[in-house]
Design an enzyme around this catalytic site. Sequence first.
Site, mmCIF file in Angstrom:
data_model
loop_
_atom_site.group_PDB
_atom_site.id
_atom_site.type_symbol
_atom_site.label_atom_id
_atom_site.label_comp_id
_atom_site.label_asym_id
_atom_site.label_seq_id
_atom_site.Cartn_x
_atom_site.Cartn_y
_atom_site.Cartn_z
ATOM 1 N N GLY A 89 11.035 15.603 7.273
ATOM 2 C CA GLY A 89 9.775 15.598 8.014
ATOM 3 C C GLY A 89 8.975 14.335 7.773
ATOM 4 O O GLY A 89 8.404 13.755 8.707
ATOM 5 N N ASP A 116 20.699 9.081 4.373
ATOM 6 C CA ASP A 116 20.365 10.316 3.664
ATOM 7 C C ASP A 116 21.623 10.822 2.963
ATOM 8 O O ASP A 116 22.726 10.768 3.528
ATOM 9 C CB ASP A 116 19.838 11.370 4.641
ATOM 10 C CG ASP A 116 19.118 12.507 3.932
ATOM 11 O OD1 ASP A 116 17.880 12.567 4.041
ATOM 12 O OD2 ASP A 116 19.781 13.322 3.263
ATOM 13 N N HIS A 170 -14.760 3.324 -0.840
ATOM 14 C CA HIS A 170 -14.802 1.980 -1.420
ATOM 15 C C HIS A 170 -14.445 1.970 -2.905
ATOM 16 O O HIS A 170 -14.704 2.910 -3.649
ATOM 17 C CB HIS A 170 -16.201 1.376 -1.232
ATOM 18 C CG HIS A 170 -17.278 2.142 -1.961
ATOM 19 N ND1 HIS A 170 -17.605 1.876 -3.269
ATOM 20 C CD2 HIS A 170 -18.064 3.166 -1.566
ATOM 21 C CE1 HIS A 170 -18.565 2.693 -3.654
ATOM 22 N NE2 HIS A 170 -18.859 3.491 -2.632
#
Length: 206
Positions: free
Chosen positions: A11, A32, A132
């Site tokens: 996914g 894979d 930030h």
Amino acid sequence: MKGLVIIGASGHGKVAADIAAKIGYEKIVFLDDNYLIKDCLYYPVVGSVKDAREYMGFDFFVAVGDGKTRKIIQEDLIKEGCNIVSLFHPEATISSFVNIGVGTIVVAGAVINSGTIIGSGCIVNTSSSIDHDCRIGNYSHVAVGAHLAGGVEVGSGSWIGAGAIINNQVFICENCMIGAGAVVIHNIEIPGTYMGIPAKRKQREI
């Protein structure tokens, strides 16, 4: 032709492939180790991770959710001389004053504000925000809808769960798991799993 090899036909691999196509990669293939998987999001699985050397003309991205495994694979690929890239969705908002390491993915709807430093191999997932002057260690994951206020520091290999909220100036040490929906208001200096509001360390069951 601009080509990309994605490690991990999962996914997360689908998300990476979608971003790669959007930012201009013309050829996308997967590697894979599960030989039963033949394609992922209509892109072919052309071999296993050991076949990476056959694609040295391509860029590489490791789309593996588990941070420890992602680290092993990415660092092995770097040793082999593979070109590891980061992937930023066009609809993510990233300040020009942000430093992001190689192999990191920033998914649609994510916001990263100025002064933040994000390490290598990280995941900044869908609609999460990092305000930030934050510091995110290598191979960490800020999951879907998680929000980090200004000045937060997250150690390497940590996972900030879906919908979690981290208060301003909080320090989270390496190898921590922050549960989904947790609210962290104090520093976390002992690795482990933290859950609840406010987040507390989950004790091992005897």
